[in-house]
Design an enzyme around this catalytic site. Structure first.
Site, PDB file in Angstrom:
ATOM      1  CG  HIS A 292      -0.910  -5.241   1.966  1.00 25.29           C
ATOM      2  ND1 HIS A 292      -0.162  -5.128   3.104  1.00 25.29           N
ATOM      3  CD2 HIS A 292      -0.915  -3.985   1.408  1.00 25.29           C
ATOM      4  CE1 HIS A 292       0.252  -3.881   3.248  1.00 25.29           C
ATOM      5  NE2 HIS A 292      -0.188  -3.160   2.233  1.00 25.29           N
TER       6      HIS A 292
ATOM      7  CB  SER B 149      -0.959   0.007   1.190  1.00 29.98           C
ATOM      8  OG  SER B 149      -0.285  -0.279   2.400  1.00 29.98           O
TER       9      SER B 149
ATOM     10  CG  HIS C 116       5.925  -9.369   7.676  1.00 27.60           C
ATOM     11  ND1 HIS C 116       6.906  -8.581   7.138  1.00 27.60           N
ATOM     12  CD2 HIS C 116       4.842  -8.569   7.857  1.00 27.60           C
ATOM     13  CE1 HIS C 116       6.440  -7.346   7.009  1.00 27.60           C
ATOM     14  NE2 HIS C 116       5.184  -7.311   7.434  1.00 27.60           N
TER      15      HIS C 116
ATOM     16  CG  ASP D 222      -3.355  -7.969   8.811  1.00 29.85           C
ATOM     17  OD1 ASP D 222      -3.708  -6.866   9.259  1.00 29.85           O
ATOM     18  OD2 ASP D 222      -2.834  -8.119   7.698  1.00 29.85           O
TER      19      ASP D 222
ATOM     20  NE  ARG E  86       2.775  -4.017  12.244  1.00 32.74           N
ATOM     21  CZ  ARG E  86       2.614  -4.115  10.931  1.00 32.74           C
ATOM     22  NH1 ARG E  86       2.135  -3.073  10.248  1.00 32.74           N
ATOM     23  NH2 ARG E  86       2.927  -5.222  10.281  1.00 32.74           N
TER      24      ARG E  86
HETATM   25  C1  LIG Z   1      -0.285  -5.922   6.950  1.00 30.09           C
HETATM   26  C2  LIG Z   1       0.313  -7.019   6.211  1.00 30.09           C
HETATM   27  O1  LIG Z   1       0.341  -6.972   5.013  1.00 30.09           O
HETATM   28  S1  LIG Z   1       1.002  -8.281   7.072  1.00 30.09           S
HETATM   29  C3  LIG Z   1       0.820  -9.706   6.002  1.00 30.09           C
HETATM   30  C4  LIG Z   1      -0.628 -10.107   5.879  1.00 30.09           C
HETATM   31  N1  LIG Z   1      -0.793 -11.328   5.054  1.00 30.09           N
HETATM   32  C5  LIG Z   1      -1.033 -12.526   5.601  1.00 30.09           C
HETATM   33  O2  LIG Z   1      -1.103 -12.686   6.805  1.00 30.09           O
HETATM   34  C6  LIG Z   1      -1.270 -13.667   4.622  1.00 30.09           C
HETATM   35  C7  LIG Z   1      -0.508 -14.925   5.054  1.00 30.09           C
HETATM   36  N2  LIG Z   1       0.907 -14.739   4.840  1.00 30.09           N
HETATM   37  C8  LIG Z   1       1.476 -14.822   3.610  1.00 30.09           C
HETATM   38  O3  LIG Z   1       0.822 -15.119   2.588  1.00 30.09           O
HETATM   39  C9  LIG Z   1       2.953 -14.521   3.458  1.00 30.09           C
HETATM   40  O4  LIG Z   1       3.624 -14.837   4.666  1.00 30.09           O
HETATM   41  C10 LIG Z   1       3.242 -13.047   3.060  1.00 30.09           C
HETATM   42  C11 LIG Z   1       2.484 -12.694   1.777  1.00 30.09           C
HETATM   43  C12 LIG Z   1       2.816 -12.100   4.155  1.00 30.09           C
HETATM   44  C13 LIG Z   1       4.736 -12.873   2.813  1.00 30.09           C
HETATM   45  O5  LIG Z   1       5.063 -13.575   1.651  1.00 30.09           O
HETATM   46  P1  LIG Z   1       6.573 -14.033   1.351  1.00 30.09           P
HETATM   47  O6  LIG Z   1       7.524 -12.958   1.677  1.00 30.09           O
HETATM   48  O7  LIG Z   1       6.567 -14.535  -0.056  1.00 30.09           O
HETATM   49  O8  LIG Z   1       6.743 -15.218   2.391  1.00 30.09           O
HETATM   50  P2  LIG Z   1       7.738 -16.434   2.386  1.00 30.09           P
HETATM   51  O9  LIG Z   1       9.052 -16.102   1.770  1.00 30.09           O
HETATM   52  O10 LIG Z   1       7.722 -16.966   3.761  1.00 30.09           O
HETATM   53  O11 LIG Z   1       7.007 -17.469   1.386  1.00 30.09           O
HETATM   54  C14 LIG Z   1       7.579 -18.726   1.100  1.00 30.09           C
HETATM   55  C15 LIG Z   1       6.464 -19.734   0.907  1.00 30.09           C
HETATM   56  O12 LIG Z   1       5.772 -19.903   2.155  1.00 30.09           O
HETATM   57  C16 LIG Z   1       4.410 -19.685   1.968  1.00 30.09           C
HETATM   58  N3  LIG Z   1       3.837 -19.033   3.137  1.00 30.09           N
HETATM   59  C17 LIG Z   1       4.211 -17.847   3.675  1.00 30.09           C
HETATM   60  N4  LIG Z   1       3.395 -17.536   4.696  1.00 30.09           N
HETATM   61  C18 LIG Z   1       2.496 -18.522   4.786  1.00 30.09           C
HETATM   62  C19 LIG Z   1       1.372 -18.751   5.594  1.00 30.09           C
HETATM   63  N5  LIG Z   1       0.984 -17.886   6.529  1.00 30.09           N
HETATM   64  N6  LIG Z   1       0.656 -19.889   5.398  1.00 30.09           N
HETATM   65  C20 LIG Z   1       1.014 -20.771   4.459  1.00 30.09           C
HETATM   66  N7  LIG Z   1       2.056 -20.593   3.637  1.00 30.09           N
HETATM   67  C21 LIG Z   1       2.780 -19.474   3.801  1.00 30.09           C
HETATM   68  C22 LIG Z   1       4.330 -18.749   0.781  1.00 30.09           C
HETATM   69  O13 LIG Z   1       3.026 -18.783   0.197  1.00 30.09           O
HETATM   70  C23 LIG Z   1       5.415 -19.302  -0.102  1.00 30.09           C
HETATM   71  O14 LIG Z   1       4.907 -20.451  -0.735  1.00 30.09           O
HETATM   72  P3  LIG Z   1       5.315 -20.795  -2.273  1.00 30.09           P
HETATM   73  O15 LIG Z   1       6.784 -21.048  -2.230  1.00 30.09           O
HETATM   74  O16 LIG Z   1       4.496 -22.003  -2.572  1.00 30.09           O
HETATM   75  O17 LIG Z   1       4.962 -19.604  -3.086  1.00 30.09           O
HETATM   76  O1  LIG Z   2       5.412  -4.570   5.619  1.00 32.61           O
HETATM   77  C1  LIG Z   2       4.690  -5.266   4.893  1.00 32.61           C
HETATM   78  O2  LIG Z   2       5.089  -5.829   3.839  1.00 32.61           O
HETATM   79  C2  LIG Z   2       3.292  -5.536   5.246  1.00 32.61           C
HETATM   80  C3  LIG Z   2       2.884  -4.917   6.548  1.00 32.61           C
HETATM   81  O3  LIG Z   2       3.069  -5.480   7.608  1.00 32.61           O
HETATM   82  C4  LIG Z   2       2.305  -3.585   6.510  1.00 32.61           C
HETATM   83  O4  LIG Z   2       2.256  -2.964   5.433  1.00 32.61           O
HETATM   84  O5  LIG Z   2       1.865  -3.087   7.560  1.00 32.61           O
END
Ligand SMILES: CC(=O)SCCNC(=O)CCNC(=O)[C@H](O)C(C)(C)COP(=O)(O)OP(=O)(O)OC[C@H]1O[C@@H](n2cnc3c(N)ncnc32)[C@H](O)[C@@H]1OP(=O)(O)O
Ligand SMILES: O=C([O-])CC(=O)C(=O)O
Length: 466
Positions: free
Chosen positions: A303, A273, A349, A404, A358
């Site tokens: 996100h 964002s 993350h 989250d 947080r």
């Molecule tokens: C405010 C925010 O934005 S905070 C984040 C909010 N999002 C979530 O909570 C959604 C769940 N989490 C995720 O999808 C991921 O951890 C993300 C998008 C936040 C970060 O993504 P990345 O930096 O790519 O994470 P990472 O390097 O650990 O990913 C490696 C693998 O683990 C998987 N993985 C990462 N987190 C999770 C999870 N919570 N559950 C299952 N699998 C996961 C990824 O999908 C990826 O799989 P792939 O190789 O098949 O594509």
């Molecule tokens: O930092 C990130 O990639 C996601 C996150 O936790 C936020 O935007 O608050």
């Protein structure tokens, strides 16, 4: 004097709240200045600082980029400037060098020993300085005074079907508010680029001020009777937002809102964002258009929308395996989620490698205010089970919870049960971070963002041996 300079100086005179320091022991300036007056002083100093830094270190290498990083969402690529906050993988976010507990201790609050005010955090993000209580109050007053919406924007929100996702309504309304943009008008009148930051600041302040009315109108239309209360001109932003939503009578909810709006505000520049807002802003599209784009990014389930998904996933789990499910049943449910090719929302993350501070701040709030809540007990249980399962699964770089994973349980407790709405609250908070940076983007004259891309065929031609 240019038209926009004249506008800025008249505006500053109209809105300024002269404030004198009350507390001599905390190092506040003796004669409190308005935020814009202080910015006017700081900007030339920072411009010189950046100029000198670039002159001495401009050709220093920040890092290398691998082919995996180009395919991997640019994770770890250092290529952005973001002044308000910096994220450490282990420690989490610091707002202008201050951790969350430091902000809780140092920033002015509405009640003694209470949560910090988002107004104070905004001042900190913009200037790097802790505001006085009077300066904080001046922002509360200024945002309340700027909060009115044009009638056509209210009508537009009212005409949305209840089935349109609240984030889509939010983005639509912000795009429509573009009608009010000082920056767009100034640009079309031929403003000098040295003056860009002034109307950007005015738009940032207007936009933030109008968010409670936009966001609450969506909430009241979709989930309640469509009636929205009036802003109280003498109250703080979170009180007013809670009032418009219909929750102001619960003082704990208002305190939660203050904490929530502080915690979700900023997470350095690379998150989707923030980066989207910055990218759109770099084209000199005005702050409303830039922020609407940022909201669209926030609305993705990887996100900000994850906070909605967390609660949905948790409720579905309760429905499937029962409210008193054992650790073994929860573990099996987790494996079913993972084996079904789905993510466990609220965990993992892109940068963090420890539990998000947080998350911890929200957990502290829950321990203080709702220690016996059954849903909080379940969230705490998941906190102890999920990291082990994700580690065993072996893919996730960070198995710990992010911000989250905890927000929904708090909102549920106080009666805000409509999960699809939660990302709108996140969006209101995120405006504080991305708008403060947008002012600096224009003050520092940061250019159009345009990194280099390659096709796979081209990369293979450049590097593959056969
Ligand atoms: C405010 C925010 O934005 S905070 C984040 C909010 N999002 C979530 O909570 C959604 C769940 N989490 C995720 O999808 C991921 O951890 C993300 C998008 C936040 C970060 O993504 P990345 O930096 O790519 O994470 P990472 O390097 O650990 O990913 C490696 C693998 O683990 C998987 N993985 C990462 N987190 C999770 C999870 N919570 N559950 C299952 N699998 C996961 C990824 O999908 C990826 O799989 P792939 O190789 O098949 O594509
Ligand atoms: O930092 C990130 O990639 C996601 C996150 O936790 C936020 O935007 O608050």
């Amino acid at each position: 004097m240019s038209a926009i300079r004249a506008f800025n100086s008249t505006f500053a005179k109209t809105i300024r709240q002269p404030a004198v320091r009350l507390n001599a022991t905390r190092g506040y300036a003796s004669q409190a200045k308005s935020l814009k007056e202080r910015l006017t002083e700081i900007i030339p100093e920072r411009q010189e600082e950046v100029k000198a830094f670039k002159k001495d270190y401009g050709s220093t290498v920040l890092g290398e980029v691998t082919i995996n990083q180009a395919y991997g969402g640019m994770r770890g690529v250092k290529g952005l400037i973001w002044e308000g906050s910096v994220l450490d993988a282990e420690e989490g976010i610091r707002f202008r060098g201050k951790t969350i507990p430091e902000c809780q201790k140092e920033l002015p609050s509405a009640v003694p020993g209470g949560e910090p005010l988002p107004e104070a955090l905004f001042w900190l993000l913009v200037t790097g300085e802790v505001p006085t209580p009077e300066q904080t109050k001046s922002i509360s007053n200024e945002w309340a005074a700027r909060s009115d919406l044009p009638e056509f924007v209210e009508n537009l929100i009212d005409r949305c079907p209840k089935t349109l996702h609240p984030m889509a309504q939010f983005s639509l309304a912000i795009n429509a508010l573009q009608h009010e943009s000082n920056f767009a008008k100034a640009y079309s009148n031929g403003i000098n680029k040295a003056d860009y930051w002034g109307p950007t600041y005015e738009d940032a302040m207007d936009l933030i001020a109008k968010l409670p009315k936009v966001a609450a109108r969506i909430y009241r239309n979709v989930y309640k009777d469509g009636k929205v209360a009036d802003i109280d001109l003498d109250q703080d932003y979170s009180y007013n937002f809670s009032k418009l939503l219909g929750f102001e009578e619960n003082k704990e909810f208002v305190e939660l809102m203050r904490l929530y709006l502080v915690l979700h505000s900023d997470h350095e520049g690379g998150n989707a964002s923030a980066h989207t807002t910055h990218l759109i802003g770099s084209t000199l599209a005005d702050p409303y258009l830039a922020f609407a784009g940022g909201l669209n990014s926030l609305a993705g389930p990887l996100h900000g929308l994850a906070n909605q998904e967390v609660l949905r996933w948790t409720m579905k789990m309760q429905e499937t395996i029962g409210k008193d499910a054992s650790d073994e049943q929860i573990t099996k449910y987790l494996w079913d989620t993972l084996n079904g090719g789905k993510v466990v929302p609220g965990f993992g993350h892109a940068v963090l490698r420890k539990t998000d501070p947080r998350y911890m701040a929200q957990r502290e709030f829950a321990l203080q205010h709702l220690p016996e809540d059954p849903l909080f007990a379940l969230v705490s249980k998941l906190y102890h089970i999920i990291p082990g399962v994700l580690t065993e699964h072996g893919k996730t770089a960070n198995p710990y919870p992010n911000v989250d994973a905890h927000s929904g349980v708090l909102l549920q407790y106080y009666g805000m049960k409509e999960q699809d709405y939660y990302t709108v609250l996140f969006g209101v908070s995120r405006a504080l971070g991305v708008m403060s940076q947008l002012v600096w983007d224009r003050a520092l004259g940061l250019p159009l963002e345009r990194p280099k891309s390659y096709s796979t065929a081209h990369l293979k031609k450049m590097y593959a041996k056969n």
